[in-house]
Design a protein around this motif. Structure first.
Motif, PDB file in Angstrom:
ATOM      1  N   LEU A  93       4.793   4.439   5.557  1.00 32.77           N
ATOM      2  CA  LEU A  93       4.155   5.014   4.376  1.00 32.77           C
ATOM      3  C   LEU A  93       4.738   6.399   4.135  1.00 32.77           C
ATOM      4  N   ARG A  94       5.522   6.514   3.067  1.00 31.87           N
ATOM      5  CA  ARG A  94       6.221   7.773   2.791  1.00 31.87           C
ATOM      6  C   ARG A  94       5.277   8.807   2.180  1.00 31.87           C
ATOM      7  N   SER A  95       4.404   8.387   1.279  1.00 23.52           N
ATOM      8  CA  SER A  95       3.367   9.266   0.723  1.00 23.52           C
ATOM      9  C   SER A  95       2.094   8.437   0.660  1.00 23.52           C
ATOM     10  N   THR A  96       1.098   8.917  -0.061  1.00 21.47           N
ATOM     11  CA  THR A  96      -0.188   8.214  -0.045  1.00 21.47           C
ATOM     12  C   THR A  96      -0.098   6.811  -0.626  1.00 21.47           C
ATOM     13  N   ASP A  97       0.867   6.547  -1.501  1.00 14.48           N
ATOM     14  CA  ASP A  97       0.930   5.235  -2.137  1.00 14.48           C
ATOM     15  C   ASP A  97       2.350   4.688  -2.267  1.00 14.48           C
ATOM     16  N   LEU A  98       3.302   5.251  -1.531  1.00 15.44           N
ATOM     17  CA  LEU A  98       4.691   4.804  -1.624  1.00 15.44           C
ATOM     18  C   LEU A  98       5.125   4.210  -0.298  1.00 15.44           C
ATOM     19  N   LEU A  99       5.487   2.927  -0.322  1.00 21.23           N
ATOM     20  CA  LEU A  99       5.909   2.233   0.884  1.00 21.23           C
ATOM     21  C   LEU A  99       7.428   2.316   1.004  1.00 21.23           C
ATOM     22  N   ALA A 100       7.910   2.857   2.119  1.00 16.20           N
ATOM     23  CA  ALA A 100       9.348   2.943   2.372  1.00 16.20           C
ATOM     24  C   ALA A 100       9.793   1.681   3.095  1.00 16.20           C
ATOM     25  N   LEU A 101      10.766   0.978   2.527  1.00 14.63           N
ATOM     26  CA  LEU A 101      11.238  -0.299   3.065  1.00 14.63           C
ATOM     27  C   LEU A 101      12.764  -0.272   3.109  1.00 14.63           C
ATOM     28  N   PRO A 102      13.351   0.176   4.227  1.00 22.32           N
ATOM     29  CA  PRO A 102      14.822   0.190   4.302  1.00 22.32           C
ATOM     30  C   PRO A 102      15.430  -1.167   3.992  1.00 22.32           C
ATOM     31  N   THR A 103      14.799  -2.232   4.469  1.00 20.73           N
ATOM     32  CA  THR A 103      15.213  -3.586   4.092  1.00 20.73           C
ATOM     33  C   THR A 103      13.951  -4.409   3.850  1.00 20.73           C
ATOM     34  N   VAL A 104      14.011  -5.303   2.875  1.00 21.41           N
ATOM     35  CA  VAL A 104      12.911  -6.220   2.596  1.00 21.41           C
ATOM     36  C   VAL A 104      13.528  -7.520   2.066  1.00 21.41           C
ATOM     37  N   ASP A 105      12.900  -8.644   2.397  1.00 19.33           N
ATOM     38  CA  ASP A 105      13.455  -9.936   2.003  1.00 19.33           C
ATOM     39  C   ASP A 105      12.339 -10.855   1.548  1.00 19.33           C
ATOM     40  N   CYS A 106      12.714 -12.112   1.252  1.00 22.30           N
ATOM     41  CA  CYS A 106      11.756 -13.061   0.689  1.00 22.30           C
ATOM     42  C   CYS A 106      10.734 -13.544   1.695  1.00 22.30           C
ATOM     43  N   ASP A 107      10.900 -13.262   2.972  1.00 24.32           N
ATOM     44  CA  ASP A 107       9.963 -13.711   4.003  1.00 24.32           C
ATOM     45  C   ASP A 107       8.949 -12.628   4.387  1.00 24.32           C
ATOM     46  N   LYS A 108       8.868 -11.553   3.634  1.00 20.48           N
ATOM     47  CA  LYS A 108       7.963 -10.448   3.962  1.00 20.48           C
ATOM     48  C   LYS A 108       6.870 -10.317   2.904  1.00 20.48           C
ATOM     49  N   ALA A 109       5.647 -10.100   3.376  1.00 18.60           N
ATOM     50  CA  ALA A 109       4.516  -9.858   2.481  1.00 18.60           C
ATOM     51  C   ALA A 109       3.752  -8.637   2.976  1.00 18.60           C
ATOM     52  N   TYR A 110       3.032  -7.998   2.066  1.00 20.18           N
ATOM     53  CA  TYR A 110       2.298  -6.780   2.374  1.00 20.18           C
ATOM     54  C   TYR A 110       0.894  -6.896   1.772  1.00 20.18           C
ATOM     55  N   ALA A 111      -0.085  -6.437   2.511  1.00 23.34           N
ATOM     56  CA  ALA A 111      -1.472  -6.499   2.058  1.00 23.34           C
ATOM     57  C   ALA A 111      -1.967  -5.102   1.736  1.00 23.34           C
ATOM     58  N   VAL A 112      -2.891  -5.026   0.777  1.00 27.18           N
ATOM     59  CA  VAL A 112      -3.450  -3.741   0.369  1.00 27.18           C
ATOM     60  C   VAL A 112      -4.942  -3.914   0.141  1.00 27.18           C
ATOM     61  N   GLN A 113      -5.720  -2.940   0.566  1.00 26.95           N
ATOM     62  CA  GLN A 113      -7.147  -2.929   0.301  1.00 26.95           C
ATOM     63  C   GLN A 113      -7.423  -2.062  -0.917  1.00 26.95           C
ATOM     64  N   LEU A 114      -8.353  -2.518  -1.756  1.00 29.01           N
ATOM     65  CA  LEU A 114      -8.694  -1.834  -2.989  1.00 29.01           C
ATOM     66  C   LEU A 114     -10.130  -1.343  -2.926  1.00 29.01           C
ATOM     67  N   SER A 115     -10.427  -0.314  -3.705  1.00 29.85           N
ATOM     68  CA  SER A 115     -11.803   0.160  -3.827  1.00 29.85           C
ATOM     69  C   SER A 115     -12.000   0.711  -5.230  1.00 29.85           C
ATOM     70  N   LEU A 116     -13.263   0.869  -5.600  1.00 30.26           N
ATOM     71  CA  LEU A 116     -13.590   1.400  -6.911  1.00 30.26           C
ATOM     72  C   LEU A 116     -13.719   2.913  -6.832  1.00 30.26           C
ATOM     73  N   GLU A 117     -13.008   3.589  -7.704  1.00 33.06           N
ATOM     74  CA  GLU A 117     -13.090   5.054  -7.761  1.00 33.06           C
ATOM     75  C   GLU A 117     -14.325   5.512  -8.518  1.00 33.06           C
ATOM     76  N   GLU A 118     -14.756   4.714  -9.474  1.00 30.30           N
ATOM     77  CA  GLU A 118     -15.870   5.097 -10.329  1.00 30.30           C
ATOM     78  C   GLU A 118     -17.094   4.256  -9.997  1.00 30.30           C
ATOM     79  N   THR A 119     -18.274   4.819 -10.268  1.00 33.43           N
ATOM     80  CA  THR A 119     -19.516   4.095  -9.995  1.00 33.43           C
ATOM     81  C   THR A 119     -19.608   2.831 -10.847  1.00 33.43           C
ATOM     82  N   LEU A 120     -19.146   2.900 -12.079  1.00 31.47           N
ATOM     83  CA  LEU A 120     -19.226   1.768 -12.994  1.00 31.47           C
ATOM     84  C   LEU A 120     -17.932   1.669 -13.787  1.00 31.47           C
TER      85      LEU A 120
END
Length: 992
Positions: free
Chosen positions: A662-689
């Motif tokens: 993780l290079r910054s809060t939301d930037l993923l550094a991937l020196p190499t990536v291919d079709c056999d790689k997947a990445y998961a991310v958790q989400l949340s709500l910033e606002e009450t509604l």
């Protein structure tokens, strides 16, 4: 007293909702070094034990017939129900205009009340998204009152039944029976909905029916109220653009629907006088069809990217933080940016030569099918942040009468959810580098003896660096050669490796200094470092201790330290490699402990992967290594990549899981990536509604292609915002959920005991099913049934499979430490489909196909029918293949015909088959078997499945290779599928 309608059963209604507030989150079952969103279970349940009695079943003779008079009670239809002790604070939702570019919502005939409404004509045509808009989410125009059930009314209608129901095989079946045999063994019995539709409740003189609230949202249920959610797919009642009602006419209005069961269920009651569970294991839901990509929103959002690129854990995004806190299956997504294109499709490559890349000037979103054009085509509105941007002159096009660009057919970026842009020079820190592969090979005596390195020819020149503390690189410019110019030299060198070290008797390995030397050579260009290691590093920096046999650590607070890298060298080295765009793949070969936890760290933080070959012998495992190395060198690979995921207003990414830095809060550094790689991310709500009715997601990968071109791959998807928890569950994606669960559980093993990780997984499942059960506990007589939405029918099956997987199962004696760590690194990177196959592998019977006189292609398709992973599926007269995507186990029944064994194994058919190497023999039966194995491998070429043979009764091979992997059976003190279901159900009922 009651709602008196001729011939209608007297249905008790739900109590009015009270001001229930979700408890603040306390802890999340999965914790990791990265932040995770709150997912604590609310402390209060909206159902109390003093609520109205359960709904009487149709056909129950103990229920008195309803009154037949049609005269309304003097006190109004609400008189018979007691007033709730806590007053309701639910309010009607505010009127909201439809978002830009989306058609108005038209209520279904069966969901609106009997009064009519006129729709005022619209004064202007709103801007619409490019392409065909989401054809199934229709919102009402501003200012139009769509009749809805009152928010606090006791007459909130039931959810419509969206599940298919199977008719019982016996015509004498009564709804009062608790169980019946389903028409398809292996699947849950879906109860036939036996109920009558109550008549509508028109407002009459003397009745106190409040006016319907004005609402423009199709998902208008309030927190705490249980009004029926609208359906969110075209097949569930939404109208396409061509089917919209005329604005000046109202749709026909129908009555409130009956209390049908729109969920699946299992009856788990024990028979009277029996201690055996009342659950027939043959009726349990099993994922025998493997991963099924979600398709409910294909018609709703036809311009979304293919699910193989981006999948959400639920396609219904919660409208509020309080609703999200009741969704215990983690809100998130799984992204596989370089997934292989769907068959027959190819991502369009767009080169903006004159205009440059079109992006939002505030949030930097790339132009996509969901942006809208206004002001006669001179401006466009970002679908992520809603900012109005200027259209560059060279990109300008007029709009037609419907608000679409007239050049839409020539703009694939406005039609397709996945595209690639050719990046201009301002997207480069340096010119694209050529693909570089650097091989780092262990040549210790154990590596030579195992056959890890090839045959012999002439010996090239070799230089030795003896100073391990002060590494330098002799002739650094001559160590890298162009393959096309120096192919013969490279091949000669590879062939000469064994003879160069055939007399080596050194058992030590200077792994750390070698990695540092490789880093010095590659730092100018970047590239991929392939490490072939056979022994525990023991010399120089990075040397490791033998710590894998520390029995005393298991079951204590220090257990997880064994699964972490020893010291800081490897993580710091990985950070340096990532900084200079160097990705690492580790090939580990050994029959002894080599500390994969430490070596694999280099792959984990550089976007690479770990290949593990325990007890490697070239005569047995050589073909597997050859195939997987060739795949590594030839598959589509992105170099010097970074990835960012953007979310619509009110949603943010809170944590990322996979192999990356993780290079910054939301930037993923991937020196190499291919079709056999997947990445998961958790989400949340910033606002009450959330104030929008649709949320958009955009995953962007900036990379250098192997052809030397800098490119930007963009995947865009849309999902509706829902206000009903039941809708979130109905739109759940089990594959995406367990892809995220798997990564969270493996990360938890790095900070906690294995048992804690398994318990956290089980706790999430229990909370989710309990919350879903609470939605129906008042309406329906659930009794001893376990209920779940059809979308989550495999939740318990995959939960059991994950808890029995190699990274999580048992303790010290159940898996070697290196095997456990290698499996963890592998599963952290797997795409959804491959991961689910590993969790619940295929078991197929093939002897009947092999014995057929003339096998046809359709016969092969028939034998691909998967069987449940239970010992009962194995017939001693049969021949079976177990396939988890990484290996084959071919099981010979004890009573299998000797002719079959002889044709397949040759002269060794009577020997211990686990010592026989499977080869093709000169007979049709052997050739058919080889064709089957070939087809199975072609269906997923990412790994090579090596066949292991075992005969029934041959121990310990049979137990280690097959029986321990029949996850539905009790084995070594672990629960079987039936016991797991019963255990989950008991915990669900505890606080329901």
């Amino acid at each position: 007293m009651g709602t008196e309608n001729p011939g209608r059963p007297n249905f008790p209604m739900r109590p009015p909702p009270g001001p229930f507030a979700s408890a603040p989150p306390t802890m999340t079952p999965f914790s990791s070094s990265r932040p995770t969103p709150p997912s604590a279970y609310p402390t209060m349940t909206p159902f109390s034990s003093a609520g109205p009695r359960p709904l009487a079943r149709f056909g129950d003779q103990s229920v008195p017939p309803p009154p037949v008079t049609s005269v309304p009670p003097a006190g109004g239809p609400y008189q018979q129900f007691p007033t709730s002790p806590s007053p309701s604070t639910a309010q009607a939702p505010p009127i909201r205009a439809p978002p830009q570019g989306q058609p108005p919502f038209q209520p279904r005939a069966s969901q609106a009340s009997a009064s009519s409404v006129s729709f005022p004509p619209q004064s202007q045509v709103p801007p619409v998204p490019m392409g065909s808009s989401p054809q199934s989410v229709n919102f009402s125009p501003s200012g139009v009152n769509v009749p809805q059930p009152p928010t606090g009314s006791l007459f909130s209608g039931p959810r419509p039944n969206i599940q298919p129901t199977f008719s019982p095989p016996d015509s004498s079946y009564s709804a009062a029976k608790s169980t019946f045999q389903p028409p398809f063994p292996g699947y849950p019995s879906k109860k036939s909905a036996v109920s009558q539709t109550p008549s509508p409740f028109p407002a009459q003189q003397g009745s106190f029916m409040p006016p319907p609230p004005a609402s423009s949202s199709p998902f208008s249920s309030q927190q705490g109220s249980y009004a029926p959610p609208p359906l969110v797919a075209a097949s569930l009642g939404y109208q396409s653009r061509g089917q919209m009602q005329h604005p000046s006419s109202a749709p026909p209005i129908g009555g409130i629907q009956s209390l049908t069961e729109d969920f699946s269920s299992l009856s788990l009651a024990s028979l009277p006088g029996s201690i055996d569970p009342g659950c027939d294991h043959r009726t349990l839901p099993r994922p025998l069809d493997g991963d099924v990509e979600p398709s409910s929103f294909t018609k709703m959002y036809p311009m979304n990217c293919n699910p193989r690129y981006l999948r959400l854990t639920t396609s219904g995004i919660p409208s509020s933080q309080s609703l999200a806190s009741r969704w215990h299956l983690t809100l998130g997504a799984v992204v596989c940016p370089l997934a292989e294109d769907p068959e027959g499709e190819e991502l369009p490559v767009i080169n903006y030569i004159s205009t440059g890349i079109i992006r939002c000037r505030r949030c930097r979103t790339y132009v996509n099918p969901y942006v809208t054009f206004t002001d006669a085509g001179r401006k466009w509105r970002c679908n992520i942040c809603a900012l109005l941007n200027d259209v560059p002159g060279d990109y300008f096009a007029n709009l037609d009468a419907t608000g679409r660009r007239i050049d839409l057919d020539q703009r694939p970026e406005l039609l397709k959810g996945s595209v690639e842009f050719v990046a201009p020079t301002d997207y480069m820190n340096r010119p694209p580098m050529p693909p570089l592969y650097f091989f780092l090979i262990d040549v210790s005596i154990s590596a030579v003896r195992s056959g890890m390195i090839g045959s012999s020819l002439a010996q090239p020149q070799m230089m030795v660096v003896s100073d391990l503390d002060d590494i330098f690189v002799p002739l650094p410019d001559d160590l890298l050669v162009n393959l096309s110019e120096s192919r013969n030299v490279v091949e000669t060198f590879l062939d000469s490796l064994p003879s160069m070290f055939q007399d080596n008797v050194n058992v030590e390995s200077a792994f750390g200094p070698a990695v540092k030397a490789a880093f010095m050579v590659m730092s100018q260009l970047g590239g991929k470092l392939l490490i072939f290691q056979n022994t525990l590093p023991s010399l120089g920096v990075g040397r490791l201790k033998l710590r894998g046999d520390d029995l005393r650590a298991y079951g204590t607070d220090k257990e997880h330290l064994l699964r972490l890298p020893e010291g800081s060298f490897y993580k710091q080295m990985a950070a340096d490699l990532t900084k200079y765009q160097i990705g690492v793949n580790v090939y580990a070969f050994s029959d002894k402990y080599t500390d994969i936890a430490s070596l694999g760290t280099l792959a984990k933080y550089t976007g690479g992967q770990v290949y593990y070959y325990p007890n490697f012998q070239s005569s047995i495992h050589g073909e597997k290594l050859r195939h997987e190395l060739a795949r590594d060198l030839t598959r589509e690979t992105a170099w010097e990549a970074v990835m960012r995921i953007r979310c619509g207003k009110g949603i943010r990414c809170t944590s990322y899981h996979g192999n990356f830095m993780l290079r910054s809060t939301d930037l993923l550094a991937l020196p190499t990536v291919d079709c056999d790689k997947a990445y998961a991310v958790q989400l949340s709500l910033e606002e009450t509604l959330l104030t929008t009715q649709t949320v958009y997601f955009q995953a962007v990968l900036l990379y250098t292609a192997s052809c030397g071109e800098r490119r930007i791959r963009v995947h865009t998807a849309a999902a509706p915002v829902v206000t009903d928890l039941g809708e979130m569950y109905r739109q759940a994606d089990t594959g995406a959920i367990f892809s995220l669960f798997c990564r969270l559980a493996i990360e938890k093993t790095l900070t906690n005991k294995l048992e804690d990780a398994r318990n956290s997984l089980q706790l999430r499942i229990v909370k989710a099913l309990r919350e879903y059960r609470n939605l129906y506990a008042v309406q329906h007589r659930l009794g001893s049934r376990m209920i779940y939405p059809d979308s989550l029918k495999f939740l318990c099956s995959y939960g059991l499979a994950l808890s029995k997987s190699v990274p999580l199962k048992g303790g010290y004696a159940d898996a070697q430490l290196d095997e456990r760590c290698a499996a963890g690194f592998t599963m952290m990177a797997l795409p959804v489909k491959r991961l689910l196959k590993l969790l619940y592998p295929s078991l197929i019977r093939i002897d009947e196909y092999l014995l057929k006189p003339s096998a046809q292609t359709e016969d092969f398709k028939n034998i691909m029918k998967r069987l449940p992973l239970v010992a009962e599926s194995l017939d001693s007269r049969g021949l079976y293949i177990y396939d988890d995507g990484f290996r084959f186990v071919i099981w010979f029944g004890r009573m299998l015909s000797p002719d079959v064994a002889k044709n397949l194994l040759g002269a060794d058919f009577a020997a211990e088959v686990s010592k026989v190497i499977l080869t093709e023999h000169d007979n049709e039966m052997s050739r058919r078997l080889m064709r089957i194995l070939k087809k199975l491998r072609e269906s997923d070429p990412s790994y090579y499945q090596l066949p292991y043979l075992v005969r029934q009764g041959e121990q310990p091979k049979e137990g280690l290779l097959l029986l321990v992997n029949l996850i539905e059976d009790q084995m070594g003190g672990t629960s079987g599928y039936v016991d797991w279901i019963m255990q989950i159900h008991r915990q669900v009922q505890q606080n329901t």
